[in-house]
Design a protein around this motif. Structure first.
Motif, PDB file in Angstrom:
ATOM      1  N   GLU A  12     125.381  37.288  48.093  1.00  0.00           N
ATOM      2  CA  GLU A  12     125.565  35.957  47.508  1.00  0.00           C
ATOM      3  C   GLU A  12     125.964  34.947  48.575  1.00  0.00           C
ATOM      4  O   GLU A  12     125.479  33.817  48.592  1.00  0.00           O
ATOM      5  CB  GLU A  12     126.636  36.010  46.414  1.00  0.00           C
ATOM      6  CG  GLU A  12     126.233  36.823  45.206  1.00  0.00           C
ATOM      7  CD  GLU A  12     127.401  37.055  44.271  1.00  0.00           C
ATOM      8  OE1 GLU A  12     127.190  36.997  43.042  1.00  0.00           O
ATOM      9  OE2 GLU A  12     128.536  37.299  44.758  1.00  0.00           O
ATOM     10  N   ILE A  75     125.856  34.949  41.354  1.00  0.00           N
ATOM     11  CA  ILE A  75     125.001  35.205  40.212  1.00  0.00           C
ATOM     12  C   ILE A  75     125.876  35.638  39.039  1.00  0.00           C
ATOM     13  O   ILE A  75     127.048  35.963  39.203  1.00  0.00           O
ATOM     14  CB  ILE A  75     123.925  36.261  40.520  1.00  0.00           C
ATOM     15  CG1 ILE A  75     124.554  37.605  40.870  1.00  0.00           C
ATOM     16  CG2 ILE A  75     123.039  35.780  41.666  1.00  0.00           C
ATOM     17  CD1 ILE A  75     123.538  38.721  41.087  1.00  0.00           C
ATOM     18  N   ARG A 189     126.730  29.159  38.987  1.00  0.00           N
ATOM     19  CA  ARG A 189     126.146  30.491  38.839  1.00  0.00           C
ATOM     20  C   ARG A 189     124.641  30.395  38.604  1.00  0.00           C
ATOM     21  O   ARG A 189     124.170  29.531  37.863  1.00  0.00           O
ATOM     22  CB  ARG A 189     126.759  31.227  37.643  1.00  0.00           C
ATOM     23  CG  ARG A 189     128.241  31.505  37.785  1.00  0.00           C
ATOM     24  CD  ARG A 189     128.511  32.701  38.652  1.00  0.00           C
ATOM     25  NE  ARG A 189     129.903  32.753  39.079  1.00  0.00           N
ATOM     26  CZ  ARG A 189     130.382  33.659  39.910  1.00  0.00           C
ATOM     27  NH1 ARG A 189     129.579  34.595  40.395  1.00  0.00           N
ATOM     28  NH2 ARG A 189     131.650  33.637  40.269  1.00  0.00           N
ATOM     29  N   ALA A 190     123.915  31.305  39.234  1.00  0.00           N
ATOM     30  CA  ALA A 190     122.504  31.490  38.933  1.00  0.00           C
ATOM     31  C   ALA A 190     122.396  32.728  38.043  1.00  0.00           C
ATOM     32  O   ALA A 190     123.004  33.762  38.332  1.00  0.00           O
ATOM     33  CB  ALA A 190     121.692  31.674  40.212  1.00  0.00           C
ATOM     34  N   SER A 192     121.155  35.969  36.515  1.00  0.00           N
ATOM     35  CA  SER A 192     120.323  37.107  36.899  1.00  0.00           C
ATOM     36  C   SER A 192     119.991  38.013  35.723  1.00  0.00           C
ATOM     37  O   SER A 192     119.068  38.831  35.806  1.00  0.00           O
ATOM     38  CB  SER A 192     121.038  37.943  37.970  1.00  0.00           C
ATOM     39  OG  SER A 192     122.289  38.421  37.487  1.00  0.00           O
ATOM     40  N   ILE A 205     117.620  39.687  40.032  1.00  0.00           N
ATOM     41  CA  ILE A 205     118.624  39.320  41.034  1.00  0.00           C
ATOM     42  C   ILE A 205     118.000  38.486  42.152  1.00  0.00           C
ATOM     43  O   ILE A 205     118.582  37.488  42.594  1.00  0.00           O
ATOM     44  CB  ILE A 205     119.306  40.580  41.597  1.00  0.00           C
ATOM     45  CG1 ILE A 205     120.139  41.251  40.495  1.00  0.00           C
ATOM     46  CG2 ILE A 205     120.182  40.239  42.805  1.00  0.00           C
ATOM     47  CD1 ILE A 205     120.783  42.549  40.905  1.00  0.00           C
ATOM     48  N   ALA A 208     117.493  34.980  40.987  1.00  0.00           N
ATOM     49  CA  ALA A 208     118.774  34.277  40.852  1.00  0.00           C
ATOM     50  C   ALA A 208     119.312  33.864  42.209  1.00  0.00           C
ATOM     51  O   ALA A 208     119.820  32.751  42.374  1.00  0.00           O
ATOM     52  CB  ALA A 208     119.772  35.163  40.124  1.00  0.00           C
ATOM     53  N   LEU A 209     119.208  34.740  43.190  1.00  0.00           N
ATOM     54  CA  LEU A 209     119.682  34.397  44.532  1.00  0.00           C
ATOM     55  C   LEU A 209     118.866  33.248  45.116  1.00  0.00           C
ATOM     56  O   LEU A 209     119.414  32.356  45.779  1.00  0.00           O
ATOM     57  CB  LEU A 209     119.620  35.622  45.445  1.00  0.00           C
ATOM     58  CG  LEU A 209     120.601  36.742  45.099  1.00  0.00           C
ATOM     59  CD1 LEU A 209     120.292  37.985  45.931  1.00  0.00           C
ATOM     60  CD2 LEU A 209     122.051  36.302  45.313  1.00  0.00           C
ATOM     61  N   LEU A 212     120.107  30.117  43.612  1.00  0.00           N
ATOM     62  CA  LEU A 212     121.388  29.731  44.208  1.00  0.00           C
ATOM     63  C   LEU A 212     121.160  29.021  45.546  1.00  0.00           C
ATOM     64  O   LEU A 212     121.790  28.001  45.833  1.00  0.00           O
ATOM     65  CB  LEU A 212     122.247  30.983  44.406  1.00  0.00           C
ATOM     66  CG  LEU A 212     123.727  30.768  44.704  1.00  0.00           C
ATOM     67  CD1 LEU A 212     124.434  30.102  43.540  1.00  0.00           C
ATOM     68  CD2 LEU A 212     124.387  32.118  45.026  1.00  0.00           C
TER      69      LEU A 212
END
Length: 235
Positions: A12, A75, A189-190, A192, A205, A208-209, A212
C-alpha cells in the motif's frame, strides 16, 4: 506543507509513492521497526495492520517531525450498494466500530459506557475537495479489529452504522495519534472487496492499488488549495 500518510503494509505504501515516480523518493528511518518513504510533500509509512500498530507507528512518526495533516490510506472492504469494488472512498467520519462491550441487549459503544470516543471528524472542506478531485464516495469508514467475513456481520455493522461505506483496520488508530497533536486526519480507501462473506477469488487487490495510486496523483493541488484557504480562515 508536510503530510504523513500511514498505510498498513508496504504494498500500500508503494502504491502511494508510485503516484509521484521514484525520482524524488528518499528513504529515512525515524520510526522503530519501519521506514518512511519521503516523496514530495508526503512521508509514507507502512505502520502495520490493525488500529494499535497504526496508532503506535503514527505516533512515533509524528514525534519525529512536523506535519500539517495525517492520512490513513490503503485498501479496504466496501459495503454493497455504497462503494463497489474498484471504487475510492474518503471518510466523512472515521469510526471505531467494535470499541465497546457486548451486553444482553447487544453491542454498546464505549461512549455509552461513559468514557472514550468512537468517532473522528476529518475537515469537511477537505473531504469535499478530495472527493471532487478523485471521484470518491464519501461516508463513514469503520475501523474494525476483525475483518467482516459473513453476511450477518455485514448487516449488523450497517444496522449500527447506516452511514458506513467501507471498513478497514487502521483509520481510527491513525486519527487517535493525530488528534493527540491537534492535527487533522483524513482516511482514503480503495475498495478491493465487498464487506461480507470472504471470497478471495472475487477480490481485486491490484485494481484497488491502482486506484489508490491514481487518487494520490490528484491530491497535491487539492491539499495546496485547502491549506491556502485553511490558513486564511484561521489567520
Amino acid at each position: 506543507m508536510r503530510v504523513l500518510v500511514v498505510t498498513a503494509v508496504p504494498v500500500e505504501r508503494d502504491a502511494v509513492t508510485r503516484a509521484f515516480g521514484n525520482g524524488t523518493e528518499v528513504s529515512v528511518r525515524p520510526v522503530p521497526g519501519a521506514e518512511i518513504h519521503r516523496t514530495g510533500p508526503f512521508d509514507v509509512l507502512a505502520g502495520g495492520a490493525g488500529p494499535a500498530s497504526a496508532a503506535a507507528s503514527a505516533a512515533f512518526a509524528l514525534a519525529s517531525d512536523r506535519y500539517d495533516l495525517v492520512i490513513s490510506a490503503g485498501i479496504g472492504g466496501g459495503f454493497a450498494g455504497a462503494a463497489p469494488v474498484g471504487s475510492l472512498v474518503v471518510a466523512g467520519r472515521i469510526g471505531a466500530a467494535d470499541l465497546g462491550a457486548e451486553t444482553p441487549a447487544g453491542f454498546v459503544p464505549v461512549t455509552d459506557l461513559g468514557f472514550g470516543r468512537v468517532w473522528h471528524f476529518p475537515p469537511g472542506s477537505l473531504v469535499s475537495a478530495v472527493a471532487a478531485a478523485t471521484g470518491a464516495v464519501t461516508g463513514d469508514i469503520l475501523t474494525v479489529s476483525t475483518v467482516t467475513g459473513s453476511a450477518e456481520r455485514a448487516a449488523a455493522l450497517l444496522a449500527g452504522h447506516p452511514g458506513a461505506v467501507a471498513e478497514a483496520m487502521e483509520g481510527f488508530g491513525v486519527a487517535e495519534a493525530a488528534d493527540r497533536l491537534g492535527l487533522p486526519a483524513l482516511e482514503i480507501r480503495a475498495v478491493s472487496n465487498a464487506v461480507g462473506p470472504r471470497d478471495r477469488d472475487a477480490w481485486r487487490i491490484g485494481d484497488a492499488l491502482a486506484a489508490l495510486t491514481d487518487a494520490f496523483g490528484k491530491l497535491i493541488p487539492v491539499l495546496e488549495g485547502w491549506t491556502t484557504h485553511h490558513d486564511r480562515d484561521h489567520s
